[in-house]
Design a protein around this motif. Structure first.
Motif, mmCIF file in Angstrom:
data_model
loop_
_atom_site.group_PDB
_atom_site.id
_atom_site.type_symbol
_atom_site.label_atom_id
_atom_site.label_comp_id
_atom_site.label_asym_id
_atom_site.label_seq_id
_atom_site.Cartn_x
_atom_site.Cartn_y
_atom_site.Cartn_z
ATOM 1 N N ALA A 34 0.843 -1.195 0.000
ATOM 2 C CA ALA A 34 0.000 0.000 0.000
ATOM 3 C C ALA A 34 0.876 1.242 0.000
ATOM 4 C CB ALA A 34 -0.924 0.008 1.215
ATOM 5 N N VAL A 35 0.361 2.297 -0.595
ATOM 6 C CA VAL A 35 1.008 3.611 -0.561
ATOM 7 C C VAL A 35 0.046 4.579 0.107
ATOM 8 C CG1 VAL A 35 1.885 5.548 -1.912
ATOM 9 C CG2 VAL A 35 2.386 3.206 -2.636
ATOM 10 N N ILE A 36 0.478 5.176 1.229
ATOM 11 C CA ILE A 36 -0.373 6.117 1.950
ATOM 12 C C ILE A 36 0.398 7.413 2.190
ATOM 13 C CG2 ILE A 36 -1.703 4.317 3.113
ATOM 14 C CD1 ILE A 36 0.052 5.071 5.656
ATOM 15 N N GLY A 37 -0.319 8.476 2.492
ATOM 16 C CA GLY A 37 0.301 9.743 2.836
ATOM 17 C C GLY A 37 0.470 9.859 4.337
ATOM 18 N N LEU A 38 1.602 10.373 4.789
ATOM 19 C CA LEU A 38 1.883 10.511 6.219
ATOM 20 C C LEU A 38 1.606 11.919 6.734
ATOM 21 C CD1 LEU A 38 5.197 8.466 6.571
ATOM 22 C CD2 LEU A 38 2.891 7.748 7.196
ATOM 23 N N GLN A 39 1.087 12.773 5.864
ATOM 24 C CA GLN A 39 0.796 14.140 6.292
ATOM 25 C C GLN A 39 -0.666 14.452 5.996
ATOM 26 O OE1 GLN A 39 4.261 15.149 3.942
ATOM 27 N NE2 GLN A 39 5.257 16.124 5.682
ATOM 28 N N TRP A 40 -0.975 15.657 5.521
ATOM 29 C CA TRP A 40 -2.365 16.030 5.219
ATOM 30 C C TRP A 40 -2.671 15.866 3.741
ATOM 31 C CZ3 TRP A 40 -0.196 19.462 9.098
ATOM 32 C CH2 TRP A 40 -0.855 19.396 10.329
ATOM 33 N N ASP A 71 -0.492 -9.678 -7.584
ATOM 34 C CA ASP A 71 0.274 -8.717 -6.787
ATOM 35 C C ASP A 71 -0.462 -7.382 -6.848
ATOM 36 O OD1 ASP A 71 2.304 -10.499 -6.114
ATOM 37 O OD2 ASP A 71 3.421 -10.080 -7.947
ATOM 38 N N LEU A 72 -0.900 -6.908 -5.689
ATOM 39 C CA LEU A 72 -1.754 -5.723 -5.635
ATOM 40 C C LEU A 72 -1.048 -4.559 -4.943
ATOM 41 C CD1 LEU A 72 -5.146 -7.359 -4.531
ATOM 42 C CD2 LEU A 72 -4.260 -7.020 -6.862
ATOM 43 N N LEU A 73 -1.258 -3.374 -5.483
ATOM 44 C CA LEU A 73 -0.776 -2.148 -4.860
ATOM 45 C C LEU A 73 -1.999 -1.299 -4.518
ATOM 46 C CD1 LEU A 73 1.664 -0.406 -4.045
ATOM 47 C CD2 LEU A 73 1.577 0.625 -6.339
ATOM 48 N N PHE A 74 -2.233 -1.106 -3.223
ATOM 49 C CA PHE A 74 -3.379 -0.329 -2.763
ATOM 50 C C PHE A 74 -2.994 1.140 -2.688
ATOM 51 C CE2 PHE A 74 -4.242 -4.599 -1.283
ATOM 52 C CZ PHE A 74 -5.596 -4.739 -1.547
ATOM 53 N N GLU A 75 -3.829 1.970 -3.323
ATOM 54 C CA GLU A 75 -3.546 3.406 -3.400
ATOM 55 C C GLU A 75 -4.403 4.173 -2.408
ATOM 56 O OE1 GLU A 75 -3.349 7.014 -6.699
ATOM 57 O OE2 GLU A 75 -4.321 5.115 -7.228
ATOM 58 N N VAL A 77 -1.722 -7.018 4.027
ATOM 59 C CA VAL A 77 -0.814 -6.126 3.306
ATOM 60 C C VAL A 77 0.600 -6.313 3.858
ATOM 61 C CG1 VAL A 77 -0.281 -3.744 2.715
ATOM 62 C CG2 VAL A 77 -2.665 -4.476 2.909
ATOM 63 N N ASP A 78 1.527 -6.660 2.976
ATOM 64 C CA ASP A 78 2.891 -6.988 3.398
ATOM 65 C C ASP A 78 3.773 -5.758 3.587
ATOM 66 O OD1 ASP A 78 2.508 -9.952 2.966
ATOM 67 O OD2 ASP A 78 2.175 -9.234 0.922
ATOM 68 N N LYS A 79 3.608 -4.771 2.710
ATOM 69 C CA LYS A 79 4.471 -3.590 2.737
ATOM 70 C C LYS A 79 3.607 -2.340 2.726
ATOM 71 C CE LYS A 79 8.946 -2.443 2.474
ATOM 72 N NZ LYS A 79 9.972 -2.978 3.380
ATOM 73 N N ILE A 80 3.888 -1.420 3.640
ATOM 74 C CA ILE A 80 3.147 -0.165 3.690
ATOM 75 C C ILE A 80 4.136 0.978 3.506
ATOM 76 C CG2 ILE A 80 1.679 1.345 5.072
ATOM 77 C CD1 ILE A 80 0.730 -1.228 6.534
ATOM 78 N N PHE A 81 4.091 1.590 2.332
ATOM 79 C CA PHE A 81 4.963 2.715 2.021
ATOM 80 C C PHE A 81 4.287 4.009 2.488
ATOM 81 C CE2 PHE A 81 6.106 -0.426 -1.256
ATOM 82 C CZ PHE A 81 7.485 -0.450 -1.128
#
Length: 400
Positions: free
Chosen positions: A4-10, A204-208, A245-249
């Protein structure tokens, strides 16, 4: 592999570009939350694409895209984006699937959204695109889903229910006919969530993710948040099925920005803030509103990492800070005369005093000074950077 790719701010951390770059290693990009209030800009070099609803998969590499049931769909925006990608890369449309169980943003929601936000004593700063109303109706069990248009009488009954629930009158037949016309243009792309899960199970899935952890409806700076779980907690409900989810970016800017109202401890309301906005082209991809700008806040980044279970970092826009002689980093907060480097919630951010440590700036991202900046952040956060974005284009990413 599931990541998954998530934002760490606003939000506005540059997730779109990151997702597009990483999507080359995955079979499918899954959008699991939010609506057309999100705006992920991707610069392919010879053209740009702004994703409001379509997953930010690399359309040149013909990757699969799936819009899950946790997304609320504005059919006008969706059709416009589908036409855009199909004109850029013919047959891209065939790679898209949309959950039949996704809710639909109807035109009257935008008017309601604006009316409600305007009537608040303290406005939230919503994009006024009807996203919050759509999620509210979903929770109140009177929202329209894409599958409802299979039986027009069922869709009509929901529209009548919305009229009664909100005590507003509108031309139900006109809206229904308009929505069905648009629905018919995408009906071949629709799939039941359960079928989608079966199709994607071995992929192989990438969650946005959309927006950022600090805008998450539960863990963000409530009430100045979005209307959904845009952090990792939204993945399973937004996908419609349990998934490991294995990897959280976690994506973070080298500084901090925010659109809309709400607390912002490190905000710069001076020429430095204006300079950051100008250098970083900090204007909303959806609304074009100027973003509020400030220095990097490691206290809030720690909070976002902890509440999202992020296990790898990606930095964007470090190049924007090149040339600054000194760069302050918020290392902690003073609250009631005491110093804190971590917080348990975001309820009292207006009552804190940020405590900064200045570090030497850099002229180049290949300098020792920039390396020191990266190492310092890694030590403070206890996580390593996997990638550093060195410019706006997709290829301008360095893997560490």
């Amino acid at each position: 592999m599931k990541a998954a790719v998530i934002g760490l701010q606003w939000g506005d951390e540059g997730k779109g570009k990151v997702v597009t770059y990483l999507s080359r290693r995955y079979d499918c990009v899954v959008r699991y939350s939010g609506g057309s209030n999100a705006g992920h800009t991707v610069d392919y070099g010879n053209f740009k694409m702004v994703h409001h609803l379509l997953p930010s998969a690399d359309i040149k590499k013909q990757k699969m895209m799936y819009i899950g049931p946790g997304v609320v769909v504005d059919l006008d925006v969706l059709l416009e984006e589908i036409d855009q990608i199909n004109n850029l890369i013919p047959e891209s449309r065939s790679l898209l699937r949309i959950s039949k169980q996704a809710h639909v943003v109807i035109p009257i929601y935008r008017d309601l959204d604006e009316k409600i936000d305007s009537s608040r004593a303290n406005q939230i700063g919503t994009t006024r695109r009807g996203i919050g109303i759509s999620y509210a109706n979903r929770a109140m069990r009177c929202g329209l889903r894409l599958e409802d248009f299979e039986t027009p009488a069922r869709a009509e009954s929901f529209l009548n229910e919305i009229s009664r629930t909100w005590s507003i009158k509108f031309d139900v037949k006109m809206i229904l006919d308009n929505l069905i016309e648009k629905y018919n243009k995408i009906r071949d792309l629709l799939i039941d969530s359960s079928e989608a899960v079966r199709v994607l199970k071995e992929k192989d899935l990438l969650f946005e993710g959309t927006q950022g952890v600090l805008l998450d409806v539960d863990m963000g700076t409530y009430p100045y948040v979005t209307s959904t779980n845009c952090s990792t907690t939204g993945i399973q409900p937004g996908f419609g099925y349990p998934v490991q989810v294995d990897k959280i970016f976690g994506v973070m800017k080298a500084y901090t920005t925010r659109v809309g109202e709400g607390p912002f401890p490190t905000e710069l309301k001076d020429e430095v803030g204006e300079n950051l906005r100008r250098l970083g082209s900090e204007y909303g991809a959806t609304t074009r509103r100027p973003r509020r700008c400030g220095w990097l806040d490691l206290v809030l980044i720690k909070y976002a990492i902890e509440t999202s279970a992020c296990n790898a970092l990606i930095m964007t826009k470090a190049d924007i800070l090149s040339g600054f002689e000194k760069i302050p980093i918020c290392m902690g907060y003073k609250i009631g005369g005491k110093f804190y480097t971590q917080i348990n919630n975001t309820a009292h951010l207006t009552e804190i005093e940020p405590v900064y440590e200045e570090i030497k700036g850099w002229k180049s991202l290949h300098s020792k000074e920039f390396d020191d900046f990266i190492y310092k952040i890694e030590r403070e956060l206890g996580l390593k950077f996997a990638y550093i974005s060195t410019g706006p284009k997709i290829e301008e990413i360095t893997e560490l």
